[in-house]
Scaffold this active site. Structure first.
Site, mmCIF file in Angstrom:
data_model
loop_
_atom_site.group_PDB
_atom_site.id
_atom_site.type_symbol
_atom_site.label_atom_id
_atom_site.label_comp_id
_atom_site.label_asym_id
_atom_site.label_seq_id
_atom_site.Cartn_x
_atom_site.Cartn_y
_atom_site.Cartn_z
ATOM 1 N N GLY A 71 82.389 51.607 64.637
ATOM 2 C CA GLY A 71 81.462 51.268 63.570
ATOM 3 C C GLY A 71 80.298 52.233 63.434
ATOM 4 N N ASN A 152 74.772 41.095 62.111
ATOM 5 C CA ASN A 152 75.354 40.898 63.435
ATOM 6 C C ASN A 152 74.499 40.025 64.348
ATOM 7 O OD1 ASN A 152 73.514 43.168 63.390
ATOM 8 N ND2 ASN A 152 74.107 43.562 65.497
ATOM 9 N N GLN A 180 81.139 43.125 61.048
ATOM 10 C CA GLN A 180 81.225 41.706 61.396
ATOM 11 C C GLN A 180 82.025 40.897 60.379
ATOM 12 O OE1 GLN A 180 80.332 40.284 64.169
ATOM 13 N NE2 GLN A 180 79.073 41.868 65.099
ATOM 14 N N HIS A 202 86.965 46.535 67.891
ATOM 15 C CA HIS A 202 86.630 45.722 69.066
ATOM 16 C C HIS A 202 85.878 44.430 68.739
ATOM 17 C CE1 HIS A 202 82.253 46.646 69.782
ATOM 18 N NE2 HIS A 202 82.550 47.624 68.957
ATOM 19 N N CYS A 328 68.237 46.736 75.375
ATOM 20 C CA CYS A 328 67.178 46.888 76.375
ATOM 21 C C CYS A 328 66.660 48.316 76.351
ATOM 22 C CB CYS A 328 67.701 46.564 77.768
ATOM 23 S SG CYS A 328 68.061 44.819 78.019
#
Length: 384
Positions: A71, A152, A180, A202, A328
Site C-alpha cells: 500500500g 484505517n 482497508q 496483507h 511509536c
C-alpha cells in the site's frame, strides 16, 4: 493465557489456502516472468492469471493493475507518478486530508518541499471529509485529490462517489487509498469515478510485501522505478509471481466469503460494544468515527478515565493485541493524528484504543476480552 489478536487493521494472518498456493509455486521450477523459455513462460502465466483474477473482482481491465510492494508504494507512486507526468501542464496543487495514512501525508510533505502546494482538508468529528469541502478547495492548477476510502484508524467510510463526481467535473485526477476497503466493500472500478486506487494483500489474509495500484487507462503516469520493461513498462523489477498468486487467492476468498464475513464482524462488534456498556456503563466509553458509515470490524473506542499507553500495555500482558492506531516514536506513543484531525476532546484522544477483528476471532474471545478490559479499567482508571 490465551493469545487474542485484535489488530487485523494492521495486518492479518495468512489464510492457509493462500499459503498453499504460494508454496506450490515456490516449490515448483524456477522462472523469471520476463524470460522467454518455458520456465519463464510458466512464471509469466502465474503472474498473468493473478492479475486477471484480481481485475475481474475489482472491476477493471487487467492492464490497469500494476503490482507493487504494498500500500505504501502504491500511495507514493500514485502521487509521484501522476504529478511527474503533469509537470509541464502547470498543475502544482494537491488536495488531501489531515486524516490520511502517512504514506500519503509524508509524500505530500515531500512534494510541498519541492514546490507543490498542498491543501489539507479537516474531517468532521466523525472522520468524514465532505464533498463540499473538496469542491471549495479545487483550483485551476489542482492536479490530484488523494483520499482514503476507509480510514484505517476509525473505520469511517468516505463519500467517494460524490467526491469523485466533483473531481470529474473539475477535470482533476482522483486517487483513492483503498487498502482497508478491499475485501470489505464491493468495488467496481469501471463504474467508480476514480482514476487511481491503492491496494495491499496483507489486509485481506494475503502475503505481506505485495500490493497493486489501479491506474485508469487514460491517466497520465510516469514510472518511478526504472531498469526494465516489467508491469507494462510502469514498474521495473522482477515480479514476485508466487506472492501475486497468493494475493489473487486472498482476493477471491474475500469475495467468496464477503457476506458471511460481514455478518460475523457485525456480530463481534455488537457483542463487544454491548459487553463493554454492560460492564462499564455507556457513559464510560465513546466510539470514535461515524456510527453508520463504518466498517464493522474496526472499532476505535475511548475508554474514558484511562490512558492509551497504559491500556495497551495491560492488554498485552493479558494476551490481547490491540493498537493505538499510530506508530511509536523514540519509544513513546504518539497520539493519533487522525483523532487529532477530528478535533476530539483530550479525554477521548488520550484514552483511545483501536480493536480490529478478522479471521479466527470468536465470540468467546470477545467475551473474554470484555471481562479483561473491565478488570484492567477498574485497576488503572484515573481518579478525578
Amino acid at each position: 493465557m490465551p493469545n487474542i489478536y485484535f489488530d487485523h487493521a494492521s495486518t492479518t494472518p495468512l489464510h492457509p489456502d493462500v499459503l498453499a498456493v504460494m508454496v506450490d509455486i515456490y516449490q515448483g521450477p524456477p522462472g523469471n516472468p520476463s524470460s522467454t523459455h518455458s520456465f519463464g513462460r510458466t512464471a509469466k502465466r502465474h503472474l498473468t492469471q493473478a492479475r486477471d483474477r484480481i481485475a475481474r473482482i475489482v472491476g477493471c481491465h487487467p492492464s490497469e493493475l500494476m503490482f507493487t510492494s504494498g500500500g505504501t508504494e502504491s500511495d507514493n507512486t500514485a502521487l509521484r507518478g501522476t504529478l511527474d507526468a503533469l509537470r509541464h501542464a502547470g498543475k502544482r496543487h494537491i488536495i488531501t486530508s489531515s486524516a490520511e495514512h502517512h504514506a500519503v501525508l509524508h509524500m505530500a510533505n515531500r512534494l510541498e518541499e519541492e514546490g507543490y502546494e498542498v491543501t489539507l482538508l479537516e474531517p468532521d468529528e466523525d472522520g468524514i471529509i465532505s464533498p463540499g469541502k473538496v469542491r471549495g478547495a479545487l483550483r485551476e492548477d489542482t492536479a490530484i485529490i488523494s483520499l482514503m476510502y476507509v480510514n484505517n484508524e476509525v473505520g469511517t467510510i468516505q463519500p467517494i462517489e460524490e467526491i469523485g463526481a466533483a473531481a470529474k467535473e473539475a477535470g482533476v485526477l482522483f486517487h483513492v487509498d483503498g487498502v482497508q476497503a478491499l475485501g470489505s466493500i464491493h468495488l467496481n472500478l469501471s463504474e467508480l469515478p476514480v482514476d487511481l486506487m491503492s491496494f495491499t494483500a496483507h489486509k485481506i489474509n494475503g502475503p505481506q510485501g505485495i500490493g497493486a495500484l489501479y491506474i485508469g487507462k487514460s491517466v497520465p503516469f510516469q514510472p518511478q522505478i526504472l531498469g526494465g520493461s516489467q508491469e507494462s513498462k510502469r514498474r521495473a523489477g522482477t515480479e514476485n509471481a508466487a506472492a501475486a498468486a497468493g494475493f489473487a487467492k486472498a482476493v477471491e476468498l474475500a469475495n467468496e466469503h464477503f457476506e458471511q464475513k460481514g455478518r460475523h464482524m457485525s456480530l463481534l462488534r455488537e457483542t463487544f460494544i454491548q459487553g463493554l456498556e454492560a460492564e462499564l456503563g455507556s457513559s464510560a466509553i465513546a466510539i470514535n468515527g461515524h456510527k453508520e458509515r463504518t466498517l464493522p470490524h474496526i472499532i476505535n473506542i475511548s475508554l474514558l478515565g484511562a490512558d492509551t499507553e497504559t491500556l495497551l500495555m495491560n492488554l498485552d500482558m493479558e494476551g490481547i493485541a490491540a493498537s493505538s492506531g499510530s506508530a511509536c516514536t523514540s519509544g513513546s506513543l504518539e497520539r493519533s493524528h487522525v483523532l487529532k484531525a477530528m478535533s476530539l476532546p483530550p479525554e477521548r484522544l488520550n484514552s483511545a484504543v483501536r480493536f480490529s477483528f478478522g479471521l479466527g476471532n470468536t465470540l468467546e474471545e470477545i467475551e473474554y476480552a470484555v471481562k479483561k478490559i473491565a478488570t484492567i479499567l477498574n485497576r488503572i482508571r484515573i481518579k478525578v
